[in-house]
Scaffold this active site. Structure first.
Site, PDB file in Angstrom:
ATOM      1  N   LYS A  51      15.269  -0.384   3.992  1.00 47.69           N
ATOM      2  CA  LYS A  51      14.643   0.123   2.762  1.00 47.69           C
ATOM      3  C   LYS A  51      14.856   1.641   2.622  1.00 47.69           C
ATOM      4  CE  LYS A  51      11.676   0.762  -0.620  1.00 47.69           C
ATOM      5  NZ  LYS A  51      12.043   0.550  -2.008  1.00 47.69           N
TER       6      LYS A  51
ATOM      7  N   LEU B 172       0.832  -1.209   0.000  1.00 53.00           N
ATOM      8  CA  LEU B 172       0.000   0.000   0.000  1.00 53.00           C
ATOM      9  C   LEU B 172       0.863   1.254   0.000  1.00 53.00           C
ATOM     10  CD1 LEU B 172      -2.458  -1.465   2.633  1.00 53.00           C
ATOM     11  CD2 LEU B 172      -3.103  -0.804   0.288  1.00 53.00           C
ATOM     12  N   PRO B 173       0.289   2.395  -0.406  1.00 52.38           N
ATOM     13  CA  PRO B 173       1.121   3.579  -0.645  1.00 52.38           C
ATOM     14  C   PRO B 173       1.761   4.234   0.589  1.00 52.38           C
ATOM     15  CG  PRO B 173      -1.012   3.773  -1.778  1.00 52.38           C
ATOM     16  CD  PRO B 173      -1.091   2.569  -0.900  1.00 52.38           C
TER      17      PRO B 173
END
Ligand code: NAD
Length: 298
Positions: free
Chosen positions: A171, A66-67
């Site tokens: 990340k 999801l964003p």
């Protein structure tokens, strides 16, 4: 017998990952607010659910892609969220949310006896299609053993730590480098083209020399010089990643001077190009100020 799993958020990354999971024999229950994104997967055999809770009541393992951190929080913990499901016991988050959100969501899900595999990915839409993204899993060895076959369909699995949040830190460090490479390579390429160099020759030299990076090695030749700007990762999402990185680094007391300048550049891209522009379009911010475009000579 094939295993049944759930997948929420079937966009640029989630869509091709779902295709690969279906291809590998998994039975998928999927949810997204975008009907168009769901349709091709339903045609391939996926089952559509009406809420995240319905997904989490159908299967034990639910993946999300999801964003933003707020959307992930809402899907995991909000009304009709994953935490309201009555079958789920493992939640795999492939989104980039930052460590703070990952830690909060993981703690809240643990109260519902749901284990978190914090597992952001890198490698772009092309990597999602090919099943080759770098998967940065942070969870216990036991939980990783349980979900490894699923993650291996998605890409190359790295066990980066035992606690949710560490995958996110990994990340953010990676994407700070990717965001910086694209921004600084835009300046270098615009300078060369303005002086009269052919951008293709510039890339040949840079990629054979010490300036090579993830922007010069692929992005310029694939999406910027042909002016297709079609890498499938938005300015809005890269802006989010750089800001999350700056927030986390600053909160930890890490010196982030260069990252702050890169952040200013992505602020400018968001203002001038909008959140939905492809992130490769950041070159246009340098081009408009310099009066030249990085394209093939006429
Ligand atoms: P995307 O916008 O293409 O896909 C997100 C999907 O989530 C869309 O289909 C959207 O409809 C759906 N969605 C949004 N709000 C929702 C809601 N409330 N409920 C259900 N579904 C909802 O984004 P993407 O590029 O696929 O990125 C997904 C995540 O992966 C992001 O966190 C991004 O930072 C990360 N990521 C993206 C890339 C890339 O190259 N695109 C690479 C690595 C990581």
């Amino acid at each position: 017998m094939s295993e049944a799993i759930g997948f929420i958020g079937v966009g640029n990354m989630g869509g091709p990952m779902c295709r690969n999971l279906l291809q590998a024999g998994y039975e998928l229950t999927i949810y997204d607010i975008d009907e168009e994104a769901l349709k091709p997967l339903v045609e391939l055999g996926a089952t559509r659910a009406d809420t995240p809770a319905a997904v989490a009541s159908a299967v034990e393992i639910v993946l999300v892609s999801l964003p933003t951190p707020d959307i992930v929080r809402q899907i995991a913990l909000g009304p009709s969220g994953i935490s309201s499901g009555n079958r789920v016991n493992t939640y795999i988050d492939l989104s980039t949310t930052g460590p703070k959100a990952a830690e909060e969501i993981s703690a809240a899900l643990a109260d519902h006896d749901i284990a978190t595999v914090d597992s952001p990915v890198s490698g772009g839409v092309s990597g999602a299609i090919a099943g080759t993204v770098a998967v940065m899993a942070a969870c216990s060895e036991d939980h990783l053993a349980r979900v490894r076959p699923i993650l291996e369909v998605i890409g190359n699995v790295f066990h980066v730590g035992e606690t949710p949040g560490l995958g996110q830190t990994m990340k953010l460090a990676n994407n700070l480098l990717s965001a910086t490479a694209l921004a600084i390579s835009s300046e270098a390429m615009v300078m060369g083209v303005k002086a009269g160099l052919d951008p293709r020759i510039m890339l040949d030299v840079i990629n054979a020399g010490s300036g090579k990076n993830t922007a010069t090695d692929g992005k310029f030749a694939g999406a910027i010089i042909p002016r297709s700007f079609d890498l499938g990762f938005s300015v809005g999402l890269m802006h989010k990643d750089v800001k999350l990185c700056l927030e986390e680094g600053t909160a930890m007391g890490v010196s982030m001077d260069l990252a702050a300048t890169v952040g200013d550049m992505w602020d400018r891209a968001l203002d001038e190009l909008g959140a939905n522009a492809d992130f490769s379009e950041i070159v246009k911010c340098v081009e408009t100020r310099s009066g030249v475009e990085v394209k093939l000579p006429d």
